[in-house]
Design an enzyme around this catalytic site. Structure first.
Site, PDB file in Angstrom:
ATOM      1  N   SER A   1     -10.516 -12.999 -44.606  1.00 36.23           N
ATOM      2  CA  SER A   1      -9.425 -12.561 -45.471  1.00 36.23           C
ATOM      3  C   SER A   1      -9.737 -12.836 -46.928  1.00 36.23           C
ATOM      4  O   SER A   1     -10.419 -13.823 -47.253  1.00 36.23           O
ATOM      5  CB  SER A   1      -8.132 -13.298 -45.080  1.00 36.23           C
ATOM      6  OG  SER A   1      -7.122 -13.117 -46.044  1.00 36.23           O
TER       7      SER A   1
ATOM      8  N   TYR B   1      -3.239 -20.614 -43.689  1.00 41.61           N
ATOM      9  CA  TYR B   1      -3.822 -19.380 -43.158  1.00 41.61           C
ATOM     10  C   TYR B   1      -5.210 -19.157 -43.753  1.00 41.61           C
ATOM     11  O   TYR B   1      -6.186 -18.907 -43.036  1.00 41.61           O
ATOM     12  CB  TYR B   1      -2.912 -18.193 -43.484  1.00 41.61           C
ATOM     13  CG  TYR B   1      -3.574 -16.854 -43.247  1.00 41.61           C
ATOM     14  CD1 TYR B   1      -3.839 -16.409 -41.954  1.00 41.61           C
ATOM     15  CD2 TYR B   1      -3.941 -16.036 -44.316  1.00 41.61           C
ATOM     16  CE1 TYR B   1      -4.458 -15.183 -41.730  1.00 41.61           C
ATOM     17  CE2 TYR B   1      -4.562 -14.807 -44.102  1.00 41.61           C
ATOM     18  CZ  TYR B   1      -4.807 -14.390 -42.816  1.00 41.61           C
ATOM     19  OH  TYR B   1      -5.427 -13.184 -42.601  1.00 41.61           O
TER      20      TYR B   1
END
Length: 335
Positions: A127, A152
């Site tokens: 990501s 995350y």
């Protein structure tokens, strides 16, 4: 080829599985169909895959060590596209354990399956969030991603490091793709485009964090899938340019690569909203809010490495992508 796609009922997973099936690959799709968002949408994505003779769905959890071991033993896979994960930056503030279970333990189980069953190539989702507090734009894979600002993001950076260790120790070819704000038809209901569309049509205000000044490298789903399939077909080798005295985070002497995959065209959130208003034919009521913990003010992908490696060329302009999403949303929800 016979390919495992984890997260096959997810936004990117279903689109990737469909593309692989259409070109003639056999796909085993894995998903636990959890209720992080509407399971009916996940089922609807799977319905697009079931008519293909080469598709088989397995309901299972990445964190289930024995279940994952049995899956690899049973299926005799050739390659793996690992897209299953607990997504969402803000959700990680309140549900941290689900990120460790799915993103860290789950990825370990995938790596172990690949290691013990001769997988030719593992491509996995990272990501843009891994860049965190870095202010150097555009983001380059050659710069350290050492300061993630959400759990995350930390789990995604951990996945990259775990993959490198398996590439180094066991010669497992791995490629990580750092996604930059993927959007389009069949997207996730927790992401901005979906949230804004629903709120505008229902006459509710939309929430714009950072006073609406966020800039995102919005990337259309078809461009993402095209790049990912090209990467899957190119197995990494150890790089001759790796210098242990000046180690480059994106390459290695092991069969390991990291790539950004984005549009290379950051768009301010206000422009995104303007396009939505145009295609929906309605004016949004806007609620401007401060920056939220874990958020990044701007993302901007340097994609030169991916262009050089697989001739990746994102081609969908934001105007066309948003229009396609609105058309899909109206059709899917019967509006």
């Amino acid at each position: 080829m016979k390919i495992l796609v984890t997260g096959a009922a997810g936004f990117i997973g279903a689109a990737t599985a469909l593309r692989l099936l259409e070109r003639g690959d056999e796909v085993v799709g894995l998903d636990n169909l959890n209720d992080y968002y509407d399971p009916a949408l996940k089922q609807a994505r799977l319905e697009r895959l079931h008519p293909h003779r080469g598709f088989r769905f397995v309901r299972g959890d990445l964190a289930d060590r024995q279940g994952m071991s049995d899956l690899f033993q049973r299926e005799k896979l050739e390659r793996v596209v690992h897209l299953g994960a607990q997504a969402g930056v803000r959700y990680s503030l309140t549900h941290p354990h689900s990120y460790i279970d799915s993103n860290v333990v789950g990825t370990l189980n995938v790596l172990e399956g690949c290691r013990h069953h001769g997988i030719e190539h593992l491509v996995y989702a990272s990501s843009s969030s891994v860049y965190g507090a870095s202010g150097r734009l555009p983001y380059s894979e050659h710069e350290p991603a050492a300061h993630p600002v959400s759990l995350y993001a930390a789990t995604k950076r951990a996945n990259e490091l775990m993959a490198h260790s398996y590439s180094s120790l066991f010669g497992l070819p791995t490629t990580g793709l750092r996604f930059f704000t993927v959007y389009g038809p069949w997207g996730r209901p927790d992401m901005a485009l979906f949230l804004f569309t629903r709120a505008i049509l229902e006459g509710r205000p939309i929430e714009l964090f950072n006073q609406g000044h966020h800039r995102r490298d919005f990337t259309y789903i078809d461009d993402i899938v095209e790049g990912m399939v090209r990467v899957l077909d190119q197995i990494p080798r150890g790089s001759a340019r790796f210098d242990p005295l000046q180690p480059d985070p994106a390459v290695s002497s092991a069969p390991f690569r990291l790539f950004n995959i984005g549009s290379n065209r950051p768009i301010e959130l206000s422009r995104y909203v303007t396009l939505l208003e145009q295609y929906l034919g309605r004016t949004a009521e806007k609620r401007l809010l401060p920056m939220q913990a874990g958020d990044m003010a701007e993302t901007f992908a340097d994609v030169e490495e991916l262009i050089a490696a697989v001739h990746y060329q994102p081609s969908t302009p934001i105007e066309e992508g948003v229009q396609r999403f609105v058309a899909w949303y109206r059709s899917f929800y019967g509006l």
